[in-house]
Every structure is written in structure tokens, then in C-alpha cells.
Design a protein around this motif. Structure first.
Motif, short mmCIF file in Angstrom:
data_model
loop_
_atom_site.label_atom_id
_atom_site.label_comp_id
_atom_site.label_asym_id
_atom_site.label_seq_id
_atom_site.Cartn_x
_atom_site.Cartn_y
_atom_site.Cartn_z
N ASP A 65 -13.12 -1.86 -9.94
CA ASP A 65 -12.73 -3.19 -9.47
C ASP A 65 -12.08 -4.01 -10.58
O ASP A 65 -11.11 -4.74 -10.35
N LYS A 66 -12.59 -3.86 -11.80
CA LYS A 66 -12.01 -4.57 -12.94
C LYS A 66 -10.59 -4.08 -13.21
O LYS A 66 -9.70 -4.87 -13.52
N ILE A 67 -10.40 -2.77 -13.12
CA ILE A 67 -9.08 -2.19 -13.37
C ILE A 67 -8.10 -2.66 -12.29
O ILE A 67 -6.94 -2.97 -12.58
N ILE A 68 -8.56 -2.72 -11.07
CA ILE A 68 -7.71 -3.22 -9.97
C ILE A 68 -7.34 -4.67 -10.21
O ILE A 68 -6.17 -5.07 -10.07
N LYS A 69 -8.32 -5.47 -10.58
CA LYS A 69 -8.08 -6.90 -10.82
C LYS A 69 -7.10 -7.11 -11.98
O LYS A 69 -6.31 -8.06 -11.97
N ALA A 70 -7.11 -6.22 -12.96
CA ALA A 70 -6.22 -6.35 -14.12
C ALA A 70 -4.76 -6.11 -13.76
O ALA A 70 -3.87 -6.43 -14.55
N ASP A 71 -4.52 -5.55 -12.58
CA ASP A 71 -3.15 -5.31 -12.09
C ASP A 71 -2.32 -4.54 -13.11
O ASP A 71 -1.19 -4.93 -13.46
N LEU A 72 -2.86 -3.41 -13.56
CA LEU A 72 -2.17 -2.57 -14.54
C LEU A 72 -1.08 -1.75 -13.87
O LEU A 72 -1.28 -1.23 -12.77
N PRO A 73 0.07 -1.60 -14.50
CA PRO A 73 1.16 -0.83 -13.89
C PRO A 73 0.89 0.67 -13.97
O PRO A 73 0.31 1.17 -14.93
N PHE A 74 1.32 1.39 -12.93
CA PHE A 74 1.40 2.84 -12.97
C PHE A 74 2.80 3.18 -13.49
O PHE A 74 3.80 2.72 -12.93
N ARG A 75 2.86 3.96 -14.54
CA ARG A 75 4.16 4.27 -15.14
C ARG A 75 4.34 5.79 -15.25
O ARG A 75 3.51 6.48 -15.81
N LYS A 76 5.44 6.27 -14.70
CA LYS A 76 5.75 7.70 -14.75
C LYS A 76 6.52 8.02 -16.03
O LYS A 76 7.40 7.27 -16.43
N GLU A 77 6.15 9.13 -16.66
CA GLU A 77 6.84 9.57 -17.87
C GLU A 77 7.06 11.08 -17.80
O GLU A 77 6.15 11.82 -17.41
N HIS A 125 2.22 7.28 -6.61
CA HIS A 125 1.24 6.23 -6.82
C HIS A 125 1.81 4.89 -6.32
O HIS A 125 3.00 4.77 -6.07
N VAL A 126 0.91 3.92 -6.23
CA VAL A 126 1.38 2.55 -5.99
C VAL A 126 2.00 2.05 -7.30
O VAL A 126 1.88 2.69 -8.35
N GLU A 127 2.66 0.91 -7.25
CA GLU A 127 3.34 0.40 -8.45
C GLU A 127 2.38 -0.14 -9.49
O GLU A 127 2.63 -0.05 -10.69
N SER A 128 1.26 -0.71 -9.03
CA SER A 128 0.27 -1.24 -9.98
C SER A 128 -1.10 -1.23 -9.32
O SER A 128 -1.22 -1.18 -8.09
N THR A 129 -2.13 -1.27 -10.14
CA THR A 129 -3.50 -1.20 -9.61
C THR A 129 -3.80 -2.39 -8.69
O THR A 129 -4.59 -2.28 -7.76
N GLY A 130 -3.17 -3.52 -8.96
CA GLY A 130 -3.42 -4.71 -8.16
C GLY A 130 -2.94 -4.60 -6.73
O GLY A 130 -3.31 -5.44 -5.88
N GLN A 131 -2.14 -3.58 -6.41
CA GLN A 131 -1.69 -3.39 -5.03
C GLN A 131 -2.77 -2.76 -4.15
O GLN A 131 -2.62 -2.70 -2.94
N LEU A 132 -3.84 -2.31 -4.77
CA LEU A 132 -4.95 -1.72 -4.02
C LEU A 132 -5.96 -2.80 -3.67
O LEU A 132 -6.20 -3.73 -4.43
N ASP A 133 -6.58 -2.66 -2.50
CA ASP A 133 -7.64 -3.57 -2.08
C ASP A 133 -8.98 -2.95 -2.47
O ASP A 133 -9.36 -1.90 -1.93
N LYS A 134 -9.68 -3.58 -3.40
CA LYS A 134 -10.96 -3.00 -3.85
C LYS A 134 -11.95 -2.86 -2.70
O LYS A 134 -12.84 -1.99 -2.74
N ASN A 135 -11.81 -3.70 -1.68
CA ASN A 135 -12.73 -3.64 -0.53
C ASN A 135 -12.39 -2.51 0.43
O ASN A 135 -13.14 -2.28 1.38
N GLY A 136 -11.27 -1.83 0.17
CA GLY A 136 -10.93 -0.67 1.00
C GLY A 136 -11.25 0.65 0.32
O GLY A 136 -10.90 1.71 0.85
N ILE A 137 -11.93 0.57 -0.82
CA ILE A 137 -12.26 1.77 -1.60
C ILE A 137 -13.78 1.89 -1.72
O ILE A 137 -14.47 0.89 -1.97
#
Length: 219
Positions: A65-77, A125-137
Motif C-alpha cells: 500500500d505504501k508503494i502504491i501511495k508513493a506513485d512510483l513509475p514503472f520504467r522499461k529498460e 505494466h501500468v504506468e505507475s504504482t499509483g494507478q492501482l487501487d490498493k483496495n482491489g488487491i
């Protein structure tokens, strides 16, 4: 649709967030594979000391939940095989090294979650962790699994989870699971006195009762 692209992205992303959370709380844990599956996802870990227990699922979810709230980007390399091997060796992740050796194509695709965590992965992946709903996991259970499915290999710990777009979708999924349990033939057979299953005689071997025998003959 349980296999809609947005759900697959949510489940794949949730699996990586869970792995990141586990390694934050258990730094010695080593990651192996973590795919999405029907209705959810799982990730396998090798924890050399202080193995995970069911009690660990709640703090792992809180860290997610903390990681989701931080809205960290998913980055492909995309990197060369040599570069990927160098990074894995620096991490001390032997299972990742085996996975790398099994990948036959190049370049090697890596997905980063923010700046502090990454894994070998082809996405999506989604673009960032913040795009996920913690209540749906929800993290569901912990089980054992042999590496590569062989009893000759190390026993790993597998965490199962489910991921949906929101709380309502998760509630609907859980309701379907409960309804399926109510309709389970093993439960109905016992309640209706149709048959019994005696594990000592053989798992799945049915012993018909009088009522069940009559119905079977009619059918």
C-alpha cells in the motif's frame, strides 16, 4: 472479463509490487518468478533464514500500500545479456541468473519500480504504482513450491494474491468464490448424504451412499 488487458496489467504490476515489498521487509529474500494467473498472480521466493508465514501477509500488504501511495513509475529498460548478468551478480540473485540463462532472445527486458527495485520482465505494466487501487488487491495465501517444479531443487515459498481494478470488483470476485464453494460437489455430496470421500482409501475415490446410488442409477 477476467482476462481484459487492464486487469492483466494490474496483476502483473501487483506481483512486482509484492516482490518489492517482500524484499524491503525481508532483505535476504531472493526472487524467482512472478507471473499473473487467472484471477490473480503469485511470486516465488527463496528465504534462506526466517521463512515467511501467513502472519507476514498483512505487513507485506501494508508495505505494498505504501508503494502504491508513493506513485512510483514503472520504467522499461532494454539491456544486453552481459549487462543483465552483471547487474544480477551484483544483486546476489542466483535464481534470476538461471532465468536469464533460459531467455533465448536479446535484448533483455528489465522493468524498474521507481529507482530502487527491478526484475527481469517482458511486461506489460501500468504506468505507475499509483494507478492501482490498493483496495482491489488482496494477498490470499502462502504455499510451498519447488524451484522449476522439481523435488530435487530447493523448496521456495509462493505467495498468492488477486488484483482487480477496484474494491467492488474484488468483492464480486470473492462472492463468486464463496458461491463456488457452496456448490462444490464434495460439500453437496456430504450435505445431501449422496456419497463420502475417504482419504485413507484414496483421494477422490467416491463411496456411494444409498441416496447417491439411487440417483446414479436413475441418471
Amino acid at each position: 472479463n477476467d482476462t481484459a488487458p487492464e486487469l492483466l496489467r494490474a496483476r502483473h504490476s501487483s506481483a512486482h509490487i509484492m516482490a518489492m515489498a517482500v524484499q524491503k521487509l525481508h532483505p535476504r529474500a531472493q526472487v524467482t518468478i512472478g507471473p499473473w494467473i487467472d484471477n490473480g498472480f503469485y511470486y516465488d521466493f527463496f528465504v534462506p533464514e526466517d521463512p515467511l508465514t501467513e502472519k507476514d501477509l498483512k505487513p507485506i500488504k501494508k508495505e505494498m500500500d505504501k508503494i502504491i501511495k508513493a506513485d512510483l513509475p514503472f520504467r522499461k529498460e532494454e539491456v544486453s545479456r552481459e549487462e543483465a548478468r552483471s547487474r544480477i551478480l551484483a544483486q546476489g540473485e542466483p535464481y534470476k541468473l538461471e532465468i536469464l540463462d533460459s531467455i533465448k532472445t536479446e535484448p533483455i527486458t528489465i522493468y524498474h519500480v521507481g529507482d530502487d527495485w527491478w526484475d527481469l520482465c517482458a511486461g506489460p505494466h501500468v504506468e505507475s504504482t499509483g494507478q492501482l487501487d490498493k483496495n482491489g488487491i488482496e494477498l490470499q495465501s502462502l504455499a510451498g513450491a519447488y524451484w522449476r517444479g522439481s523435488e530435487e531443487n530447493a523448496m521456495l515459498q509462493r505467495i498468492y494474491g488477486t488484483a482487480w481494478q477496484n474494491r467492488d470488483q474484488l468483492k464480486a470476485h470473492k462472492k463468486r468464490i464463496e458461491e463456488a464453494k457452496r456448490r462444490d460437489h464434495r460439500t453437496l455430496g456430504k450435505k445431501l448424504d449422496l456419497f463420502s470421500i475417504q482419504e485413507d482409501a484414496g483421494g477422490g475415490l467416491v463411496f456411494w451412499h444409498a441416496k447417491g446410488t439411487k440417483i446414479r442409477r436413475i441418471i
